[in-house]
Design an enzyme around this catalytic site. Structure first.
Site, PDB file in Angstrom:
ATOM      1  N   SER A 183       0.545  -1.226   0.458  1.00  0.00           N
ATOM      2  CA  SER A 183      -0.009  -0.252  -0.239  1.00  0.00           C
ATOM      3  C   SER A 183       0.897   1.337  -0.367  1.00  0.00           C
ATOM      4  O   SER A 183       0.242   2.453  -0.622  1.00  0.00           O
ATOM      5  CB  SER A 183      -0.847   0.058   1.044  1.00  0.00           C
ATOM      6  N   ASP A 189      -6.846  -8.578   4.819  1.00  0.00           N
ATOM      7  CA  ASP A 189      -5.903  -9.178   3.281  1.00  0.00           C
ATOM      8  C   ASP A 189      -5.620 -10.322   4.667  1.00  0.00           C
ATOM      9  O   ASP A 189      -4.416 -11.428   3.888  1.00  0.00           O
ATOM     10  CB  ASP A 189      -4.645  -8.285   2.571  1.00  0.00           C
ATOM     11  N   LYS A 236     -12.510  -9.202  -3.175  1.00  0.00           N
ATOM     12  CA  LYS A 236     -10.778  -8.513  -3.781  1.00  0.00           C
ATOM     13  C   LYS A 236     -10.397  -9.300  -4.667  1.00  0.00           C
ATOM     14  O   LYS A 236     -11.674  -9.684  -5.371  1.00  0.00           O
ATOM     15  CB  LYS A 236      -9.948  -9.152  -2.924  1.00  0.00           C
ATOM     16  N   GLY A 244      -5.967  -3.844  -7.688  1.00  0.00           N
ATOM     17  CA  GLY A 244      -7.131  -2.986  -7.184  1.00  0.00           C
ATOM     18  C   GLY A 244      -7.238  -1.482  -6.523  1.00  0.00           C
ATOM     19  O   GLY A 244      -7.721  -0.301  -6.453  1.00  0.00           O
ATOM     20  N   ARG A 300     -12.863 -14.472  -1.940  1.00  0.00           N
ATOM     21  CA  ARG A 300     -11.981 -14.796  -0.762  1.00  0.00           C
ATOM     22  C   ARG A 300     -13.087 -16.136   0.170  1.00  0.00           C
ATOM     23  O   ARG A 300     -11.744 -16.472   1.262  1.00  0.00           O
ATOM     24  CB  ARG A 300     -11.122 -13.448   0.169  1.00  0.00           C
TER      25      ARG A 300
HETATM   26  O1  SPQ Z   1      -4.467  -3.964  -4.237  1.00  0.00           O
HETATM   27  P1  SPQ Z   1      -5.855  -5.228  -4.305  1.00  0.00           P
HETATM   28  O2  SPQ Z   1      -5.586  -5.592  -5.689  1.00  0.00           O
HETATM   29  O3  SPQ Z   1      -6.938  -4.517  -3.812  1.00  0.00           O
HETATM   30  O4  SPQ Z   1      -4.814  -5.449  -3.076  1.00  0.00           O
HETATM   31  C1  SPQ Z   1      -5.508  -6.223  -1.779  1.00  0.00           C
HETATM   32  C2  SPQ Z   1      -4.341  -6.803  -1.763  1.00  0.00           C
HETATM   33  O5  SPQ Z   1      -5.296  -8.551  -0.825  1.00  0.00           O
HETATM   34  O6  SPQ Z   1      -2.894  -7.132  -1.193  1.00  0.00           O
HETATM   35  C3  SPQ Z   1      -7.376  -6.841  -1.628  1.00  0.00           C
HETATM   36  F1  SPQ Z   1      -7.628  -7.676  -2.944  1.00  0.00           F
HETATM   37  O7  SPQ Z   1      -5.089  -4.743  -0.381  1.00  0.00           O
HETATM   38  C4  SPQ Z   1      -6.443  -4.070  -0.380  1.00  0.00           C
HETATM   39  C5  SPQ Z   1      -7.195  -3.864   0.727  1.00  0.00           C
HETATM   40  O8  SPQ Z   1      -7.230  -4.710   0.706  1.00  0.00           O
HETATM   41  C6  SPQ Z   1      -4.632  -3.245  -0.596  1.00  0.00           C
HETATM   42  C7  SPQ Z   1      -5.586  -1.541   0.234  1.00  0.00           C
HETATM   43  C8  SPQ Z   1      -4.874  -0.208  -0.280  1.00  0.00           C
HETATM   44  O9  SPQ Z   1      -4.011  -0.261  -1.057  1.00  0.00           O
HETATM   45  O10 SPQ Z   1      -5.832   0.896   0.284  1.00  0.00           O
HETATM   46  C9  SPQ Z   1      -6.761  -1.538   0.467  1.00  0.00           C
HETATM   47  C10 SPQ Z   1      -7.617  -2.763   0.936  1.00  0.00           C
HETATM   48  O11 SPQ Z   1      -8.646  -2.713  -0.027  1.00  0.00           O
HETATM   49  P2  SPQ Z   1      -9.813  -1.742   0.126  1.00  0.00           P
HETATM   50  O12 SPQ Z   1     -10.670  -2.015  -0.866  1.00  0.00           O
HETATM   51  O13 SPQ Z   1     -10.411  -2.158   1.304  1.00  0.00           O
HETATM   52  O14 SPQ Z   1      -9.929  -0.576   0.647  1.00  0.00           O
END
Ligand code: SPQ
Length: 456
Positions: free
Chosen positions: A27, A319, A346, A98, A350
């Protein structure tokens, strides 16, 4: 699908031992490149995660005219300032990430040019309306399948007016996208969340000289502020450390130290859960750099008790739930995970993938509407499982393999490179197998070509 690697993991024959520095936080790595690009001056990043997701972020900003030099975990970003970003003449491809697509949409919302963003098959299924709806409210024009919910998305930004957005989901990606757009809007933009989520965006914006006002679950940002380059030291990723924390908890005779792991309170839910379960866990050498806390975590194996995980804890360990489910299979009693519907959107659903794949290994686990229930302890068996292209599922299954009777064959293990390219190498290290060879006779990993041991 391209080449699918298969990793084979067999039971650990002795405890995990030693020290390890896990790779940089994903992140924070994404945000350091994005904010560095938007800043005036050159931002130097140490401890960057050179995983596929963060490389996608670099690639997208290069396509908008930003110069980025990257060598392993050192990155220099020559910022253009927000106004210096250029209209890309190719699709911005986010791969599997994402975070890249959702945060970048926030940046693009303020830019007076056209861009198309797209990613892989998993991204094509993930909901984008959670960000495109508020971004449209700020003034961007965004088109895509399913009324702008699904990629590819086409966006033209600029001419924004601030909003107060009350998000229906606890998502740091939604909060960050709206704040990054708000930074480019007339007036003060405010986001209120149902539960507090990771606050790396707020902390890093402050490090770049931007004023952010915070009050419990509400964050505000005034438009028109500029970012000034700074140096960033990325701590280790607690979400990556989690796999070894669980491994050391369940493999008897383990004693590991994970160095310089990020301990931001909005991310450290797994520490609270392991402590509540009775883990022998100590944190040493704590420090704070660039607003982010880090420290060395020592964990020794021992008997843990099951618990219920839900409520405001969920965003703080979302995560880590796949690997916590593996841990739960080894505990004496019932572990309940609830309030975790977000798991469904996700890289995979999951809840489904964890339940399906751990069931194949003999776990007593059932899905619920908002989580899962796991009864333990189970003696897991070997078997053929699948990451379904989800890095965290792939790594969680590898940890399950350490306590399974028989080989666990993980198809699609190449997905692990999204967040932890060195995962199998580091796991081997903790098993005392720095120099490969003899030690590989009883427990082995056929990882993925990059580091294939010579097996007989
Ligand atoms: O980037 P991505 O694919 O969404 O990655 C994930 C992960 O498991 O590495 C989720 F699938 O992490 C997100 C996390 O779940 C990373 C993130 C961020 O860097 O802001 C926030 C979280 O997602 P969200 O949807 O809750 O904001």
């Amino acid at each position: 699908m391209g080449d699918r690697a298969v990793a084979v993991v067999t039971k650990a024959t002795r405890g995990l031992q030693g020290e390890l520095t896990v790779p940089g936080d994903k992140s924070i790595s994404h945000r350091s490149v994005m904010f560095g690009a938007m800043a005036n001056g050159t931002t130097s990043i140490r401890g960057f995660l050179p995983g596929d997701d963060c490389l996608s972020t670099i690639d997208c900003f290069r396509k908008m005219g930003v110069e980025v030099q990257q060598t392993d975990d050192t990155v220099h970003v020559r910022g253009t300032g927000l106004d210096g970003l250029k209209e890309p003449n190719e699709v911005l491809d986010v791969g599997n990430s994402g975070t890249t697509i959702r945060l970048m949409l926030g940046v693009l919302t303020g830019r007076p040019f056209h861009a198309t963003v797209a990613g892989d098959a998993s991204i094509a299924k993930r909901p984008m309306a959670r960000v495109t709806e508020p971004l449209k409210e700020l003034g961007a024009s965004i088109e895509g399948r399913d009324h702008g919910n699904l990629t590819p998305l086409s966006i033209r930004g600029g001419g924004l007016t601030a909003i107060h957005y009350t998000s229906p989901v606890a998502s740091a990606q939604v909060k960050s996208a709206v704040l990054l757009a708000g930074l480019q809007a007339r007036g003060t933009t405010t986001v209120t969340e149902p539960e507090a989520t990771r606050d790396h965006t707020e902390r890093m914006l402050e490090a770049f000289g931007v004023k952010v006002t915070r009050n419990e679950k509400t964050v505000s940002i005034e438009g028109g502020q500029s970012l000034e380059a700074c140096d960033i030291d990325v701590p280790g990723d607690i979400s990556s450390a989690a796999f070894f924390l669980v491994a050391a908890s369940i493999v008897e005779g383990s004693d590991v130290i994970l160095k310089k792991v990020g301990l931001n309170p909005t991310r450290a839910g797994i520490i609270d859960v392991l402590s509540e379960m009775g883990a022998q866990l100590e944190i040493e050498n704590e420090k704070t750099t660039g607003g982010e806390r880090s420290g060395d975590i020592r964990l020794r194996s021992g008997k843990l008790a099951p618990t219920t995980i839900g409520g405001s804890l969920i965003p703080r360990l979302i995560d880590e739930i796949p690997v916590l489910a593996v841990l739960a299979t080894q505990l004496d009693g019932t572990t309940v995970i609830r309030d975790a519907e977000e798991l469904k959107v996700k890289e995979t659903n999951r809840i489904d993938t964890v339940v399906r794949e751990l069931s194949k290994l003999g776990a007593d686990i059932e899905a619920t509407e908002d989580g899962m229930v796991i009864h333990g302890p189970s003696q897991l068996s070997g078997g053929a499982v699948d990451s379904h292209g989800d890095h965290r599922i792939g790594m969680a299954l590898a940890i399950a393999g350490l306590v399974a009777d028989g080989e666990v064959e993980i198809a699609g293990s190449e997905a692990i490179a999204v967040s932890y390219p060195r995962f199998f190498e580091d796991l081997r290290r903790l098993q005392g197998r720095k120099s490969e060879g003899a030690l590989l006779t009883s427990d082995k990993f056929w990882s993925d070509g990059r580091s294939s041991p010579n097996l007989t």
